[in-house]
Design a protein around this motif. Structure first.
Motif, PDB file in Angstrom:
ATOM      1  N   HIS A  42     -24.575 -11.435  59.093  1.00  0.00           N
ATOM      2  CA  HIS A  42     -23.811 -12.570  59.617  1.00  0.00           C
ATOM      3  C   HIS A  42     -24.545 -13.276  60.756  1.00  0.00           C
ATOM      4  O   HIS A  42     -24.116 -14.336  61.202  1.00  0.00           O
ATOM      5  N   LEU A  43     -25.657 -12.702  61.215  1.00  0.00           N
ATOM      6  CA  LEU A  43     -26.423 -13.293  62.313  1.00  0.00           C
ATOM      7  C   LEU A  43     -27.788 -13.813  61.875  1.00  0.00           C
ATOM      8  O   LEU A  43     -28.447 -14.506  62.646  1.00  0.00           O
ATOM      9  N   VAL A  44     -28.219 -13.459  60.665  1.00  0.00           N
ATOM     10  CA  VAL A  44     -29.538 -13.876  60.196  1.00  0.00           C
ATOM     11  C   VAL A  44     -29.432 -14.545  58.834  1.00  0.00           C
ATOM     12  O   VAL A  44     -28.433 -14.418  58.132  1.00  0.00           O
ATOM     13  N   ARG A  45     -30.506 -15.255  58.484  1.00  0.00           N
ATOM     14  CA  ARG A  45     -30.578 -15.947  57.194  1.00  0.00           C
ATOM     15  C   ARG A  45     -31.954 -15.664  56.614  1.00  0.00           C
ATOM     16  O   ARG A  45     -32.961 -15.720  57.335  1.00  0.00           O
ATOM     17  N   ILE A  46     -32.008 -15.342  55.330  1.00  0.00           N
ATOM     18  CA  ILE A  46     -33.290 -15.134  54.665  1.00  0.00           C
ATOM     19  C   ILE A  46     -33.853 -16.497  54.309  1.00  0.00           C
ATOM     20  O   ILE A  46     -33.225 -17.276  53.586  1.00  0.00           O
ATOM     21  N   VAL A  47     -35.033 -16.789  54.845  1.00  0.00           N
ATOM     22  CA  VAL A  47     -35.654 -18.096  54.627  1.00  0.00           C
ATOM     23  C   VAL A  47     -36.439 -18.080  53.332  1.00  0.00           C
ATOM     24  O   VAL A  47     -36.304 -18.987  52.509  1.00  0.00           O
ATOM     25  N   GLU A  48     -37.269 -17.046  53.140  1.00  0.00           N
ATOM     26  CA  GLU A  48     -38.045 -16.964  51.912  1.00  0.00           C
ATOM     27  C   GLU A  48     -38.429 -15.522  51.625  1.00  0.00           C
ATOM     28  O   GLU A  48     -38.536 -14.708  52.540  1.00  0.00           O
ATOM     29  N   GLU A  49     -38.605 -15.239  50.361  1.00  0.00           N
ATOM     30  CA  GLU A  49     -39.053 -13.931  49.916  1.00  0.00           C
ATOM     31  C   GLU A  49     -40.349 -14.140  49.152  1.00  0.00           C
ATOM     32  O   GLU A  49     -40.485 -15.118  48.448  1.00  0.00           O
ATOM     33  N   GLY A  50     -41.276 -13.228  49.331  1.00  0.00           N
ATOM     34  CA  GLY A  50     -42.524 -13.423  48.591  1.00  0.00           C
ATOM     35  C   GLY A  50     -43.455 -12.330  48.694  1.00  0.00           C
ATOM     36  O   GLY A  50     -43.692 -11.379  49.074  1.00  0.00           O
ATOM     37  N   ILE A  86     -40.733 -10.726  53.616  1.00  0.00           N
ATOM     38  CA  ILE A  86     -39.478 -11.464  53.676  1.00  0.00           C
ATOM     39  C   ILE A  86     -39.425 -12.145  55.036  1.00  0.00           C
ATOM     40  O   ILE A  86     -39.779 -11.551  56.052  1.00  0.00           O
ATOM     41  N   THR A  87     -39.040 -13.414  55.053  1.00  0.00           N
ATOM     42  CA  THR A  87     -38.941 -14.163  56.304  1.00  0.00           C
ATOM     43  C   THR A  87     -37.470 -14.363  56.633  1.00  0.00           C
ATOM     44  O   THR A  87     -36.710 -14.841  55.796  1.00  0.00           O
ATOM     45  N   VAL A  88     -37.090 -13.953  57.833  1.00  0.00           N
ATOM     46  CA  VAL A  88     -35.705 -14.086  58.274  1.00  0.00           C
ATOM     47  C   VAL A  88     -35.648 -14.957  59.526  1.00  0.00           C
ATOM     48  O   VAL A  88     -36.589 -14.992  60.308  1.00  0.00           O
ATOM     49  N   GLU A  89     -34.546 -15.660  59.666  1.00  0.00           N
ATOM     50  CA  GLU A  89     -34.327 -16.525  60.828  1.00  0.00           C
ATOM     51  C   GLU A  89     -32.994 -16.155  61.453  1.00  0.00           C
ATOM     52  O   GLU A  89     -32.005 -15.952  60.746  1.00  0.00           O
ATOM     53  N   GLN A  93     -35.875  -0.141  54.474  1.00  0.00           N
ATOM     54  CA  GLN A  93     -35.423  -0.038  55.861  1.00  0.00           C
ATOM     55  C   GLN A  93     -35.140  -1.420  56.449  1.00  0.00           C
ATOM     56  O   GLN A  93     -34.107  -1.626  57.103  1.00  0.00           O
ATOM     57  N   VAL A  94     -36.039  -2.356  56.206  1.00  0.00           N
ATOM     58  CA  VAL A  94     -35.854  -3.721  56.715  1.00  0.00           C
ATOM     59  C   VAL A  94     -34.661  -4.372  56.031  1.00  0.00           C
ATOM     60  O   VAL A  94     -33.851  -5.050  56.679  1.00  0.00           O
ATOM     61  N   ARG A  95     -34.508  -4.154  54.730  1.00  0.00           N
ATOM     62  CA  ARG A  95     -33.360  -4.710  54.008  1.00  0.00           C
ATOM     63  C   ARG A  95     -32.050  -4.177  54.581  1.00  0.00           C
ATOM     64  O   ARG A  95     -31.065  -4.907  54.692  1.00  0.00           O
ATOM     65  N   ARG A 146     -39.154 -14.468  61.750  1.00  0.00           N
ATOM     66  CA  ARG A 146     -40.102 -13.363  61.657  1.00  0.00           C
ATOM     67  C   ARG A 146     -40.381 -13.080  60.186  1.00  0.00           C
ATOM     68  O   ARG A 146     -39.469 -13.101  59.355  1.00  0.00           O
ATOM     69  N   THR A 147     -41.639 -12.812  59.886  1.00  0.00           N
ATOM     70  CA  THR A 147     -42.029 -12.393  58.545  1.00  0.00           C
ATOM     71  C   THR A 147     -42.268 -10.891  58.604  1.00  0.00           C
ATOM     72  O   THR A 147     -43.089 -10.412  59.385  1.00  0.00           O
ATOM     73  N   LEU A 148     -41.522 -10.158  57.785  1.00  0.00           N
ATOM     74  CA  LEU A 148     -41.545  -8.701  57.804  1.00  0.00           C
ATOM     75  C   LEU A 148     -41.875  -8.166  56.427  1.00  0.00           C
ATOM     76  O   LEU A 148     -41.692  -8.855  55.428  1.00  0.00           O
ATOM     77  N   LYS A 149     -42.344  -6.910  56.375  1.00  0.00           N
ATOM     78  CA  LYS A 149     -42.566  -6.256  55.087  1.00  0.00           C
ATOM     79  C   LYS A 149     -41.213  -6.036  54.422  1.00  0.00           C
ATOM     80  O   LYS A 149     -40.243  -5.688  55.077  1.00  0.00           O
ATOM     81  N   ASP A 150     -41.185  -6.247  53.130  1.00  0.00           N
ATOM     82  CA  ASP A 150     -39.938  -6.086  52.374  1.00  0.00           C
ATOM     83  C   ASP A 150     -39.785  -4.615  51.974  1.00  0.00           C
ATOM     84  O   ASP A 150     -40.226  -4.198  50.917  1.00  0.00           O
TER      85      ASP A 150
END
Length: 63
Positions: A55-63, A7-10, A45-47, A38-42
């Motif tokens: 409210h401070l981050v946005r999910i850019v893409e999941e894959g 999962i990529t978060v911004e 815990q990360v979720r 950052r691209t992190l393991k889905d």
């Protein structure tokens, strides 16, 4: 074996004037400056960390 999901978060919000635990969660996610990605393991815990600072981050893409 299946490929690990990522999962990529911004970061889109500033940690200024936020509680210390939210600031620490951003650092734990590898984010500490605006618009950093950052691209992190889905994992659950990360979720959970993303949910805590949603409210401070946005999910850019999941894959």
């Amino acid at each position: 074996m299946a490929k690990d999901k990522t999962i990529t978060v911004e970061q889109v919000g500033s940690p200024i004037r936020r509680p210390k635990d939210q600031r620490a969660t951003l650092i734990g996610l590898g984010l500490n400056k605006m618009h950093r990605r950052r691209t992190l393991k889905d994992t659950p815990q990360v979720r959970g960390m993303i949910a805590k600072v949603s409210h401070l981050v946005r999910i850019v893409e999941e894959g």
